[in-house]
Design a protein around this motif. Structure first.
Motif, PDB file in Angstrom:
ATOM      1  N   ASP A  14       0.831  -1.205   0.000  1.00  0.00           N
ATOM      2  CA  ASP A  14       0.000   0.000   0.000  1.00  0.00           C
ATOM      3  C   ASP A  14       0.868   1.259   0.000  1.00  0.00           C
ATOM      4  N   ILE A  15       1.904   1.257   0.845  1.00  0.00           N
ATOM      5  CA  ILE A  15       2.782   2.426   0.954  1.00  0.00           C
ATOM      6  C   ILE A  15       3.600   2.614  -0.313  1.00  0.00           C
ATOM      7  N   MET A  16       4.241   1.541  -0.797  1.00  0.00           N
ATOM      8  CA  MET A  16       5.132   1.663  -1.946  1.00  0.00           C
ATOM      9  C   MET A  16       4.362   1.944  -3.235  1.00  0.00           C
ATOM     10  N   ALA A  17       3.177   1.361  -3.373  1.00  0.00           N
ATOM     11  CA  ALA A  17       2.360   1.676  -4.551  1.00  0.00           C
ATOM     12  C   ALA A  17       1.971   3.150  -4.540  1.00  0.00           C
ATOM     13  N   TYR A  18       1.653   3.667  -3.358  1.00  0.00           N
ATOM     14  CA  TYR A  18       1.324   5.096  -3.249  1.00  0.00           C
ATOM     15  C   TYR A  18       2.542   5.959  -3.577  1.00  0.00           C
ATOM     16  N   MET A  19       3.717   5.572  -3.070  1.00  0.00           N
ATOM     17  CA  MET A  19       4.938   6.350  -3.307  1.00  0.00           C
ATOM     18  C   MET A  19       5.322   6.344  -4.780  1.00  0.00           C
ATOM     19  N   PHE A  20       5.347   5.161  -5.388  1.00  0.00           N
ATOM     20  CA  PHE A  20       5.696   5.082  -6.808  1.00  0.00           C
ATOM     21  C   PHE A  20       4.662   5.817  -7.661  1.00  0.00           C
TER      22      PHE A  20
ATOM     23  N   GLY B 111       2.691   2.656 -10.054  1.00  0.00           N
ATOM     24  CA  GLY B 111       2.553   2.341  -8.636  1.00  0.00           C
ATOM     25  C   GLY B 111       2.324   0.861  -8.400  1.00  0.00           C
ATOM     26  N   PHE B 112       1.502   0.239  -9.252  1.00  0.00           N
ATOM     27  CA  PHE B 112       1.198  -1.184  -9.127  1.00  0.00           C
ATOM     28  C   PHE B 112       2.453  -2.036  -9.307  1.00  0.00           C
ATOM     29  N   ILE B 113       3.228  -1.754 -10.337  1.00  0.00           N
ATOM     30  CA  ILE B 113       4.441  -2.536 -10.610  1.00  0.00           C
ATOM     31  C   ILE B 113       5.519  -2.256  -9.562  1.00  0.00           C
ATOM     32  N   GLY B 114       5.726  -0.974  -9.229  1.00  0.00           N
ATOM     33  CA  GLY B 114       6.709  -0.633  -8.202  1.00  0.00           C
ATOM     34  C   GLY B 114       6.365  -1.244  -6.865  1.00  0.00           C
ATOM     35  N   GLY B 115       5.082  -1.261  -6.514  1.00  0.00           N
ATOM     36  CA  GLY B 115       4.646  -1.874  -5.274  1.00  0.00           C
ATOM     37  C   GLY B 115       4.894  -3.368  -5.253  1.00  0.00           C
ATOM     38  N   PHE B 116       4.730  -4.032  -6.405  1.00  0.00           N
ATOM     39  CA  PHE B 116       4.948  -5.483  -6.491  1.00  0.00           C
ATOM     40  C   PHE B 116       6.390  -5.848  -6.174  1.00  0.00           C
ATOM     41  N   PHE B 117       7.345  -5.247  -6.873  1.00  0.00           N
ATOM     42  CA  PHE B 117       8.746  -5.598  -6.650  1.00  0.00           C
ATOM     43  C   PHE B 117       9.212  -5.202  -5.249  1.00  0.00           C
ATOM     44  N   SER B 118       8.745  -4.064  -4.762  1.00  0.00           N
ATOM     45  CA  SER B 118       9.124  -3.641  -3.413  1.00  0.00           C
ATOM     46  C   SER B 118       8.593  -4.604  -2.362  1.00  0.00           C
ATOM     47  N   THR B 119       7.377  -5.083  -2.553  1.00  0.00           N
ATOM     48  CA  THR B 119       6.748  -5.972  -1.573  1.00  0.00           C
ATOM     49  C   THR B 119       7.426  -7.337  -1.542  1.00  0.00           C
ATOM     50  N   VAL B 120       7.770  -7.878  -2.707  1.00  0.00           N
ATOM     51  CA  VAL B 120       8.456  -9.174  -2.742  1.00  0.00           C
ATOM     52  C   VAL B 120       9.803  -9.081  -2.034  1.00  0.00           C
ATOM     53  N   LEU B 121      10.563  -8.021  -2.311  1.00  0.00           N
ATOM     54  CA  LEU B 121      11.858  -7.841  -1.659  1.00  0.00           C
ATOM     55  C   LEU B 121      11.685  -7.653  -0.152  1.00  0.00           C
ATOM     56  N   PHE B 122      10.700  -6.856   0.232  1.00  0.00           N
ATOM     57  CA  PHE B 122      10.427  -6.624   1.650  1.00  0.00           C
ATOM     58  C   PHE B 122      10.034  -7.919   2.346  1.00  0.00           C
TER      59      PHE B 122
ATOM     60  N   ILE C 240      10.767 -18.847   0.969  1.00  0.00           N
ATOM     61  CA  ILE C 240      10.162 -19.244  -0.303  1.00  0.00           C
ATOM     62  C   ILE C 240       8.645 -19.062  -0.222  1.00  0.00           C
ATOM     63  N   HIS C 241       8.079 -19.456   0.917  1.00  0.00           N
ATOM     64  CA  HIS C 241       6.633 -19.254   1.100  1.00  0.00           C
ATOM     65  C   HIS C 241       6.297 -17.764   1.144  1.00  0.00           C
ATOM     66  N   SER C 242       7.215 -16.955   1.657  1.00  0.00           N
ATOM     67  CA  SER C 242       6.954 -15.519   1.734  1.00  0.00           C
ATOM     68  C   SER C 242       6.825 -14.902   0.346  1.00  0.00           C
ATOM     69  N   ILE C 243       7.483 -15.502  -0.655  1.00  0.00           N
ATOM     70  CA  ILE C 243       7.343 -15.003  -2.029  1.00  0.00           C
ATOM     71  C   ILE C 243       5.893 -15.161  -2.487  1.00  0.00           C
ATOM     72  N   ALA C 244       5.284 -16.316  -2.166  1.00  0.00           N
ATOM     73  CA  ALA C 244       3.876 -16.529  -2.517  1.00  0.00           C
ATOM     74  C   ALA C 244       2.978 -15.537  -1.782  1.00  0.00           C
ATOM     75  N   LEU C 245       3.267 -15.304  -0.486  1.00  0.00           N
ATOM     76  CA  LEU C 245       2.453 -14.370   0.298  1.00  0.00           C
ATOM     77  C   LEU C 245       2.573 -12.950  -0.224  1.00  0.00           C
ATOM     78  N   SER C 246       3.808 -12.499  -0.490  1.00  0.00           N
ATOM     79  CA  SER C 246       4.009 -11.122  -0.946  1.00  0.00           C
ATOM     80  C   SER C 246       3.482 -10.925  -2.364  1.00  0.00           C
TER      81      SER C 246
END
Length: 429
Positions: free
Chosen positions: A221-227, A247-258, A322-328
């Motif tokens: 939510d935060i990173m999509a808003y920022m991007f 915002g959607f794409i930037g939020g995706f990559f940021s969330t997976v890394l986070f 690895i499971h966190s990748i599915a969650l994020s």
């Protein structure tokens, strides 16, 4: 004529929507506005409305994240209490929208019945949870044992009472409106109460299953808003005109890394990875165990194609990462659709936010529209890929059986182990 009619309607509103609007009294609830504190208004008075909103949202976001850390520190019981409070507030915000429409006819019992049904559903779900996780405690207390034994019958009787009250409240010429509101209440219960109950079930599996998914949604939510704020140019969906592809794409990559980083940090602490269990000796919750394989570092081979890029052949990481990748991934790709759904709902009733509880953010439901969808996914994911039989619960139930039943199970299990050659090998050892 067609163009002028379409301009007078909200995006996506059809003729049937207009007819429904007249059915509900011909007027929409007054849009809510953010109640920004006067201190912030004075401090940000020189900024444009765009940057003022950015600072207000930022400051309140930091405050909410700080509060989130505090309740995590206070432990699982406080977390469960907060989930319950959030559930009640979200239910109140949605029901209030319906009540504002319904109240114009001065029809009886809608608000009373709505809260009564909330009580019934919570009694059913939390009664099931208490019986499941506090089985030994329930069996020790005679009143609790009786309530547990007839829990589902009591729950059904309570619901049936509310159902009969609704039928008795029907008023001639307004049947359709009253059934609209009956459906409104039950859909709200399905969205809010059922999914908040799943959040608590996730919490019992280990605080990491509660914290990581929620944090991923917050991060997205935060990173999509920022991007979107700094780089957004391409609109994403008509329901939310401010949402952008950037915002959607930037939020995706940021969330997976986070998600990967947060999972790595939390997987090293037992207080996060161990299931939340009830200690019968101390009558309190305990979070202590030997970490499962999910939370033990293992070595993984990196694909050959990435050797030249990363200069590594293997990497050590926790399987939970690895499971966190599915969650994020779910939190960043599918989770936002919970927000889009809420946006469509608000547009249908011409409101900006569900409430004005949090300046710059709207109501509690505005912040948790994606969380409930995420909670359901996590619960399904755990049931499908993670959870296995729980020996401690089986032993608790076994100890509450009659002696003859215990003896029968013991002989059956012994015969099974002998047939498989396990018991004989243990006796030889």
């Amino acid at each position: 004529l067609q163009e002028s009619e379409s301009e007078n309607r909200l995006d996506g509103e059809t003729a049937s929507d207009s007819e429904s609007k007249s059915e509900f009294g011909g007027s929409s609830p007054v849009p809510t506005s953010d109640d920004t504190p006067e201190v912030l208004n004075r401090a940000l008075s020189n900024l444009s409305s765009r940057w003022k909103n950015w600072w207000v949202r930022g400051i309140l976001t930091l405050a909410m994240i700080t509060f989130f850390f505090i309740i995590i520190y206070l432990g699982p019981m406080v977390l469960m209490t907060i989930v319950m409070c959030v559930q009640i507030k979200c239910f109140h915000e949605i029901i209030t929208i319906g009540y504002n429409v319904y109240h114009s006819y001065d029809l009886p019992w809608f608000r009373t019945l709505s809260w009564y049904f909330l009580l019934c559903v919570n009694y059913f779900f939390y009664g099931e949870t208490v019986t499941d996780y506090f089985f030994t405690l329930v069996q020790r207390e005679e009143p609790l044992r009786i309530l547990s034994k007839y829990h589902r019958f009591i729950s059904f009787a309570l619901y049936l009472t509310g159902f009969c009250m609704f039928v008795l409240s029907l008023v001639k010429k307004h049947y359709r409106l009253q059934f609209y509101m009956f459906g409104w209440t039950h859909v709200t219960l399905l969205i809010v109460v059922t999914q908040s109950h799943l959040i608590i079930h996730n919490l019992f599996e280990g605080m990491i299953w509660f914290i990581v998914p929620i944090s991923c949604v917050i991060c997205n939510d935060i990173m999509a808003y920022m991007f979107g704020f700094f780089f957004g140019r391409t609109p994403l969906i008509k329901l939310s005109p401010k949402k952008t592809w950037e915002g959607f794409i930037g939020g995706f990559f940021s969330t997976v890394l986070f998600g990967l980083l947060l999972s790595y940090v939390m997987s090293g602490y037992r207080c996060f990875t161990c299931p939340v269990e009830f200690n019968n000796d101390t009558n309190s919750f305990t979070v202590d165990c030997e970490p499962s394989e999910l939370f033990q570092l293992q070595e993984y081979n990196i694909p050959v194609l990435l050797h030249s890029v990363l200069a590594w052949k293997t990497v050590r990481m926790y399987p939970f990462q690895i499971h966190s990748i599915a969650l994020s991934t779910f939190a960043s790709l599918i989770g936002p659709f919970g927000g889009f759904f809420a946006s469509g709902f608000k547009r249908a009733f011409k409101i900006k936010d569900f409430a004005n509880t949090i300046p710059g953010h709207g109501g509690i439901m505005d912040r948790f529209d994606c969380q409930y969808l995420m909670a359901t996914f996590v619960n399904v994911y755990i049931a499908s890929f993670i959870r296995g039989p729980n020996p401690s619960k089986l032993i608790q139930q076994f100890l509450t059986l009659r002696p003859d039943q215990q003896l029968h199970i013991f002989n059956t299990l012994k015969a099974h182990l002998v047939d498989r050659g396990i018991l004989g090998s243990l006796e030889d050892a």
